[in-house]
Design a protein around this motif. Sequence first.
Motif, PDB file in Angstrom:
ATOM      1  N   ILE A  34     -10.980  17.613  -5.183  1.00  0.00           N
ATOM      2  CA  ILE A  34      -9.903  16.488  -5.259  1.00  0.00           C
ATOM      3  C   ILE A  34      -9.793  15.916  -3.957  1.00  0.00           C
ATOM      4  N   LYS A  35      -9.836  16.713  -2.931  1.00  0.00           N
ATOM      5  CA  LYS A  35      -9.538  16.104  -1.456  1.00  0.00           C
ATOM      6  C   LYS A  35     -10.786  15.080  -1.051  1.00  0.00           C
ATOM      7  N   LYS A  36     -11.857  15.697  -1.648  1.00  0.00           N
ATOM      8  CA  LYS A  36     -13.121  14.863  -1.241  1.00  0.00           C
ATOM      9  C   LYS A  36     -13.216  13.535  -1.838  1.00  0.00           C
ATOM     10  N   GLU A  37     -12.883  13.758  -3.209  1.00  0.00           N
ATOM     11  CA  GLU A  37     -12.946  12.332  -4.056  1.00  0.00           C
ATOM     12  C   GLU A  37     -11.907  11.211  -3.609  1.00  0.00           C
ATOM     13  N   LEU A  38     -10.664  11.864  -3.336  1.00  0.00           N
ATOM     14  CA  LEU A  38      -9.507  10.771  -2.696  1.00  0.00           C
ATOM     15  C   LEU A  38      -9.630  10.425  -1.351  1.00  0.00           C
ATOM     16  N   SER A  39     -10.372  11.225  -0.661  1.00  0.00           N
ATOM     17  CA  SER A  39     -10.777  10.562   0.813  1.00  0.00           C
ATOM     18  C   SER A  39     -11.758   9.512   0.619  1.00  0.00           C
ATOM     19  N   THR A  40     -12.781   9.811  -0.278  1.00  0.00           N
ATOM     20  CA  THR A  40     -13.682   8.646  -0.674  1.00  0.00           C
ATOM     21  C   THR A  40     -13.175   7.443  -1.132  1.00  0.00           C
ATOM     22  N   LEU A  41     -12.199   7.609  -1.772  1.00  0.00           N
ATOM     23  CA  LEU A  41     -11.449   6.480  -2.343  1.00  0.00           C
ATOM     24  C   LEU A  41     -10.383   5.713  -1.436  1.00  0.00           C
ATOM     25  N   ARG A  42     -10.183   6.512  -0.418  1.00  0.00           N
ATOM     26  CA  ARG A  42      -9.261   5.903   0.613  1.00  0.00           C
ATOM     27  C   ARG A  42     -10.273   5.512   1.519  1.00  0.00           C
ATOM     28  N   ASP A  43     -11.247   6.079   2.142  1.00  0.00           N
ATOM     29  CA  ASP A  43     -12.115   5.451   3.308  1.00  0.00           C
ATOM     30  C   ASP A  43     -12.889   4.510   3.009  1.00  0.00           C
ATOM     31  N   ASP A  44     -13.760   4.688   1.711  1.00  0.00           N
ATOM     32  CA  ASP A  44     -14.947   3.915   1.209  1.00  0.00           C
ATOM     33  C   ASP A  44     -14.615   3.096  -0.084  1.00  0.00           C
ATOM     34  N   ASN A  45     -13.357   3.461  -0.434  1.00  0.00           N
ATOM     35  CA  ASN A  45     -12.926   2.433  -1.554  1.00  0.00           C
ATOM     36  C   ASN A  45     -13.880   2.536  -2.771  1.00  0.00           C
ATOM     37  N   VAL A  46     -14.566   3.747  -3.040  1.00  0.00           N
ATOM     38  CA  VAL A  46     -15.426   4.174  -3.991  1.00  0.00           C
ATOM     39  C   VAL A  46     -14.494   5.149  -5.074  1.00  0.00           C
ATOM     40  N   MET A  47     -14.376   4.929  -6.374  1.00  0.00           N
ATOM     41  CA  MET A  47     -14.008   5.242  -7.548  1.00  0.00           C
ATOM     42  C   MET A  47     -14.849   6.002  -8.289  1.00  0.00           C
ATOM     43  N   SER A  48     -14.600   7.149  -8.597  1.00  0.00           N
ATOM     44  CA  SER A  48     -15.172   8.185  -9.585  1.00  0.00           C
ATOM     45  C   SER A  48     -14.638   7.943 -10.999  1.00  0.00           C
ATOM     46  N   PRO A  49     -15.402   8.321 -11.995  1.00  0.00           N
ATOM     47  CA  PRO A  49     -14.863   8.479 -13.316  1.00  0.00           C
ATOM     48  C   PRO A  49     -13.939   9.354 -13.595  1.00  0.00           C
ATOM     49  N   ASP A  50     -13.920  10.507 -12.690  1.00  0.00           N
ATOM     50  CA  ASP A  50     -12.730  11.511 -12.688  1.00  0.00           C
ATOM     51  C   ASP A  50     -11.334  11.055 -12.194  1.00  0.00           C
ATOM     52  N   LEU A  51     -11.397   9.838 -11.625  1.00  0.00           N
ATOM     53  CA  LEU A  51     -10.191   9.329 -10.990  1.00  0.00           C
ATOM     54  C   LEU A  51      -9.815   8.023 -12.196  1.00  0.00           C
ATOM     55  N   VAL A  52     -10.474   7.838 -12.950  1.00  0.00           N
ATOM     56  CA  VAL A  52     -10.414   6.839 -13.822  1.00  0.00           C
ATOM     57  C   VAL A  52      -9.787   7.228 -15.179  1.00  0.00           C
ATOM     58  N   PHE A  53     -10.710   8.330 -15.855  1.00  0.00           N
ATOM     59  CA  PHE A  53     -10.189   8.819 -16.971  1.00  0.00           C
ATOM     60  C   PHE A  53      -9.060   9.852 -16.842  1.00  0.00           C
ATOM     61  N   LYS A  54      -8.447   9.958 -17.937  1.00  0.00           N
ATOM     62  CA  LYS A  54      -7.219  10.974 -18.041  1.00  0.00           C
ATOM     63  C   LYS A  54      -6.948  11.358 -19.400  1.00  0.00           C
ATOM     64  N   SER A  55      -6.252  12.490 -19.375  1.00  0.00           N
ATOM     65  CA  SER A  55      -5.659  13.006 -20.896  1.00  0.00           C
ATOM     66  C   SER A  55      -4.322  13.596 -20.672  1.00  0.00           C
ATOM     67  N   PRO A  56      -3.565  13.483 -21.505  1.00  0.00           N
ATOM     68  CA  PRO A  56      -3.542  12.718 -22.883  1.00  0.00           C
ATOM     69  C   PRO A  56      -3.151  11.329 -22.219  1.00  0.00           C
ATOM     70  N   TYR A  57      -3.540  10.424 -23.320  1.00  0.00           N
ATOM     71  CA  TYR A  57      -3.041   9.054 -23.376  1.00  0.00           C
ATOM     72  C   TYR A  57      -1.832   8.839 -24.265  1.00  0.00           C
ATOM     73  N   PHE A  58      -0.895   7.987 -23.452  1.00  0.00           N
ATOM     74  CA  PHE A  58       0.298   7.558 -24.262  1.00  0.00           C
ATOM     75  C   PHE A  58       0.094   6.321 -25.024  1.00  0.00           C
ATOM     76  N   LEU A  59       0.210   6.667 -26.415  1.00  0.00           N
ATOM     77  CA  LEU A  59      -0.045   5.433 -27.182  1.00  0.00           C
ATOM     78  C   LEU A  59       1.092   5.179 -28.307  1.00  0.00           C
ATOM     79  N   GLU A  60       2.468   5.662 -27.589  1.00  0.00           N
ATOM     80  CA  GLU A  60       3.598   5.351 -28.433  1.00  0.00           C
ATOM     81  C   GLU A  60       4.046   3.900 -28.898  1.00  0.00           C
ATOM     82  N   PHE A  61       3.445   3.050 -27.872  1.00  0.00           N
ATOM     83  CA  PHE A  61       3.736   1.455 -28.178  1.00  0.00           C
ATOM     84  C   PHE A  61       2.878   1.072 -29.536  1.00  0.00           C
ATOM     85  N   THR A  62       2.007   1.855 -30.034  1.00  0.00           N
ATOM     86  CA  THR A  62       1.299   1.729 -31.451  1.00  0.00           C
ATOM     87  C   THR A  62       2.339   1.778 -32.562  1.00  0.00           C
ATOM     88  N   GLY A  63       3.428   2.584 -32.406  1.00  0.00           N
ATOM     89  CA  GLY A  63       4.392   2.637 -33.399  1.00  0.00           C
ATOM     90  C   GLY A  63       3.906   3.658 -34.442  1.00  0.00           C
TER      91      GLY A  63
END
Length: 221
Positions: A34-63
């Motif tokens: 976690i520290k390594k990937e956050l440091s890479t994002l902060r210093d080099d502005n490089v984003m990994s898939p683990d920082l993009v994808f999440k779970s769960p997704y909140f889809l309550e707006f669908t009704g």
Amino acid sequence: MAASGRWGRDRLRKEIDGMLFERTAISSKPDELIKKELSTLRDDNVMSPDLVFKSPYFLEFTGLKGMYSEKTLEDCLVAHLEQFILELGNGFCFIARQKRMIIDGEDFKLDLLFYHRRLHRLIAIDMKLGRFKAEYKGQMELYLRWLEQNETEPGEEAPLGMLLCTEGSEEQIELLQLDNAGIKVAQYITELPPREVLQQQIQKSLVAAKARLANYAEDDA
């Protein structure tokens, strides 16, 4: 992530209240990673898939409540595309719905196709009702290889897949090593429980995921 996405105060407060970090895939990883990937994002502005994808997704707006079909869910997400993209996160661009692929003379259709500007990849999304099943892996791998061969532009990375399910099957997901295949499995929720209950559920899942990773690491040692 807030600095990288140039969030304002209101957006930052909303993401904290929505437990964004706890829902990202990176949160279940070992602390050093976690520290390594956050440091890479902060210093080099490089984003990994683990920082993009999440779970769960909140889809309550669908009704949507109670029983509904995969097509109904897809219809609602497209009808509320702006809200869906906001829930997916920064960088997602909508490409197609029911993306047609002809393989061996047979028609296949992917539910939703996106492109992620920061990852420089196509993102294939397939929605399922119920728990994740092992056969979903082969189907998504087929889609990803077709997209890689027919839709990927020069300079882009290999496409990634996301299977949205109402429930996960954690042991199957780990045994299938879906990360190595470029596939993520995520839960989605169309009816949010009370905030306190939701927080407890997410924290419980996070603790269990970290424990499983630790057990696998001990077994490999």
